[in-house]
Write an enzyme that holds these catalytic residues in place. Structure first.
Site, short mmCIF file in Angstrom:
data_model
loop_
_atom_site.label_atom_id
_atom_site.label_comp_id
_atom_site.label_asym_id
_atom_site.label_seq_id
_atom_site.Cartn_x
_atom_site.Cartn_y
_atom_site.Cartn_z
N HIS A 1 0.84 -1.19 0.00
CA HIS A 1 0.00 0.00 0.00
C HIS A 1 0.87 1.24 0.00
O HIS A 1 1.95 1.23 0.61
CB HIS A 1 -0.92 0.01 1.24
CG HIS A 1 -2.11 0.88 1.06
ND1 HIS A 1 -2.07 2.23 1.30
CD2 HIS A 1 -3.36 0.61 0.62
CE1 HIS A 1 -3.25 2.75 1.02
NE2 HIS A 1 -4.06 1.78 0.61
N ASP B 1 -8.10 -5.32 -0.15
CA ASP B 1 -8.57 -6.24 -1.19
C ASP B 1 -8.27 -7.70 -0.90
O ASP B 1 -8.86 -8.58 -1.52
CB ASP B 1 -7.94 -5.86 -2.54
CG ASP B 1 -8.44 -4.51 -3.02
OD1 ASP B 1 -9.67 -4.33 -3.04
OD2 ASP B 1 -7.61 -3.64 -3.33
C1 LIG Z 1 -0.66 -0.67 -3.94
C2 LIG Z 1 0.66 -0.45 -4.69
C3 LIG Z 1 0.31 -0.01 -6.12
C4 LIG Z 1 1.44 0.66 -3.99
O1 LIG Z 1 2.51 0.95 -4.79
P1 LIG Z 1 3.63 2.02 -4.41
O2 LIG Z 1 3.27 2.82 -3.24
O3 LIG Z 1 3.94 2.75 -5.66
O4 LIG Z 1 4.82 1.11 -3.94
P2 LIG Z 1 6.00 0.67 -4.85
O5 LIG Z 1 5.49 0.21 -6.18
O6 LIG Z 1 7.00 1.79 -4.87
O7 LIG Z 1 6.56 -0.58 -4.06
C5 LIG Z 1 7.54 -0.50 -3.06
C6 LIG Z 1 8.32 -1.80 -3.06
O8 LIG Z 1 7.48 -2.85 -2.62
C7 LIG Z 1 7.30 -3.83 -3.63
N1 LIG Z 1 5.87 -4.16 -3.68
C8 LIG Z 1 4.84 -3.38 -3.31
N2 LIG Z 1 3.70 -4.04 -3.44
C9 LIG Z 1 4.02 -5.27 -3.91
C10 LIG Z 1 3.24 -6.38 -4.27
N3 LIG Z 1 1.92 -6.36 -4.13
N4 LIG Z 1 3.87 -7.48 -4.71
C11 LIG Z 1 5.21 -7.50 -4.84
N5 LIG Z 1 6.00 -6.46 -4.52
C12 LIG Z 1 5.41 -5.36 -4.06
C13 LIG Z 1 7.71 -3.15 -4.93
O9 LIG Z 1 8.17 -4.08 -5.86
C14 LIG Z 1 8.81 -2.24 -4.43
O10 LIG Z 1 9.97 -2.99 -4.26
P3 LIG Z 1 11.43 -2.36 -4.52
O11 LIG Z 1 11.55 -1.25 -3.51
O12 LIG Z 1 12.34 -3.50 -4.27
O13 LIG Z 1 11.41 -1.85 -5.91
C15 LIG Z 1 1.50 -1.74 -4.69
O14 LIG Z 1 1.73 -2.16 -3.38
C16 LIG Z 1 0.86 -2.85 -5.52
O15 LIG Z 1 1.04 -2.90 -6.74
N6 LIG Z 1 0.05 -3.76 -4.87
C17 LIG Z 1 -0.65 -4.78 -5.57
C18 LIG Z 1 -1.98 -4.25 -6.09
C19 LIG Z 1 -2.95 -4.02 -4.98
O16 LIG Z 1 -3.16 -4.86 -4.12
N7 LIG Z 1 -3.62 -2.86 -5.03
C20 LIG Z 1 -4.64 -2.50 -4.08
C21 LIG Z 1 -4.20 -1.37 -3.21
S1 LIG Z 1 -5.39 -1.06 -1.96
#
Ligand SMILES: CC(C)(COP(=O)(O)OP(=O)(O)OC[C@H]1O[C@@H](n2cnc3c(N)ncnc32)[C@H](O)[C@@H]1OP(=O)(O)O)[C@@H](O)C(=O)NCCC(=O)NCCS
Length: 377
Positions: A262, A314
């Site tokens: 998140h 979710d």
């Molecule tokens: C929600 C989300 C988009 C937030 O993204 P964000 O704040 O931009 O975080 P980042 O993409 O910068 O991720 C930070 C790190 O955690 C990892 N990470 C975060 N969520 C992850 C996931 N669900 N699965 C695998 N790795 C994940 C990223 O790969 C990144 O790793 P790194 O630092 O080694 O590159 C992300 O956690 C995600 O894609 N989750 C899956 C989709 C989901 O469940 N969405 C519903 C949100 S309520």
């Protein structure tokens, strides 16, 4: 300036004031107008939360009767909107149908641009009342069944299940849906809400803002994740395959495990804590706790990683809905049914304290290039 110096994804950028919602991500706290999400989920109905989000205070008994009556009064999908749903080509994605029907609601409102306080409240109530009807009508039509009319005896959550299945739900299912709607109703400046606020800030109408928000919610990084979660669980299939499946997947570059991570929460999402209980309870009621147990095991593995990942809202909603007999393609529409009130509250707040939202970008191209006539290019 180099590329890395921009606020990519607007992370931690404070763009406006709000009075609606507060998230404390480090410790996993969430409040709607100052009330803890745990209290609201355990003690409130969705109708009370609708009043809270639109009026800024919890309703007393008379006010609750009023808002419940307003919601019931606003039921009944206009034929023109049902026709839009009927006209969707076979195989349309439910979120695309919802987005199109949400837009069509404006065409059947005699005063779509009424921005008086009463007009904004009326439009918000109308959308909250009609979103379940849109989702349910589409659900039934794609299964070859006719939409059913709302049941005036039932509250919002129970009526939604009634609209889907054409029969009154049991008390447990109705309460579970009520809790899910409360938990998903609001979440400060998330992507879909911010989309709604950007549209509202142009002083466009509430229907346009909500239609845009539905489009933003559809994405798998936002509301689309709940459908992704159940697809993951079904693909894994059984507990023994969890570890090898995850090990293989995490070797893939850019793999995202749906329902984890998140932007704001750096620990357990408080909504996941509540939904986890309901996932277990629903599994026990239905005589199959397999999906809950698999989810629990995945949660444990993700928490134990070198870089821990925690479940978001979710993750456990997916197994809860699945065990309630709901098909994956309507999980994101259910999210929209709940969140529409939060979007409306933010549209009203934005327009009450408005300034056009128009950020800047760091341009990396050239300027003042010599213009070349078409024949010489
Ligand atoms: C929600 C989300 C988009 C937030 O993204 P964000 O704040 O931009 O975080 P980042 O993409 O910068 O991720 C930070 C790190 O955690 C990892 N990470 C975060 N969520 C992850 C996931 N669900 N699965 C695998 N790795 C994940 C990223 O790969 C990144 O790793 P790194 O630092 O080694 O590159 C992300 O956690 C995600 O894609 N989750 C899956 C989709 C989901 O469940 N969405 C519903 C949100 S309520």
């Amino acid at each position: 300036m180099t590329e890395g110096m921009v606020a990519k994804g607007l992370q931690d950028v404070v763009v406006d004031d709000t009075w609606i919602c507060k998230i404390i991500g480090d410790v996993g706290k969430l409040y709607y107008y100052g009330y803890s999400i745990h209290d609201l989920a355990e003690k409130c109905s969705y109708e009370e939360v609708v009043f809270l989000l639109l009026k800024g205070k919890l309703p007393n008994k008379t006010e609750l009767e009023q808002v419940t009556g307003d919601l019931k009064q606003a039921r009944g999908l206009p034929k023109e909107v049902t026709d839009v749903i009927r006209g969707a080509p076979k195989g349309s994605i439910p979120m695309d149908v919802l987005r199109t029907a949400a837009s069509a609601l404006a065409l059947t409102d005699a005063k779509p641009n009424d921005d008086s306080p009463e007009g904004r409240y009326r439009k918000a109530i109308r959308m909250v009342a009609l979103f379940p009807e849109i989702v349910a009508a589409d659900y039934r039509l794609r299964r070859g069944e006719q939409p059913v009319a709302a049941n005036p005896k039932l509250n919002h959550a129970a009526n939604f299940l009634y609209l889907l299945h054409g029969k009154e739900p049991g008390a447990d299912a109705a309460r579970t849906m009520d809790v899910a709607l409360v938990l998903h109703a609001e979440h400060d400046f998330n992507a879909s809400t911010f989309t709604a606020r950007v549209i509202a800030a142009t002083m466009s109408d509430m229907y346009s803002a909500i239609t845009g928000a539905v489009g933003a919610l559809k994405g798998p990084l936002h509301g689309g994740a709940n459908e992704g979660v159940i697809k993951t669980l079904l693909e894994i299939g059984e507990p023994a395959k969890i570890k090898p499946w995850l090990t293989e997947k995490f070797k893939e570059k850019n793999f995202r495990l749906m329902g984890f991570g998140h932007r704001v929460y750096k620990t357990l999402d408080p909504r996941a804590i509540v939904l986890k209980k309901y996932s277990k309870k629903t599994g026990e009621e239905r005589g199959t706790t397999k999906w809950y147990e698999m989810s629990n095991e995945i949660e444990g593995m993700m928490k134990g990683r070198e870089k821990p990942l925690y479940p978001n809202v979710d993750f456990y909603s997916a197994s809860t809905y699945f065990m309630m007999g709901l098909p994956p393609e309507i999980y994101t529409p259910i999210f929209a049914v709940a969140r529409v009130v939060g979007w409306c509250a933010h549209v009203i707040e934005q327009q009450t304290h408005n300034r056009l939202i128009r950020p800047a970008a760091e341009y990396h191209g050239e300027i003042d290039k010599p213009f070349v006539e078409i024949g010489a290019r």
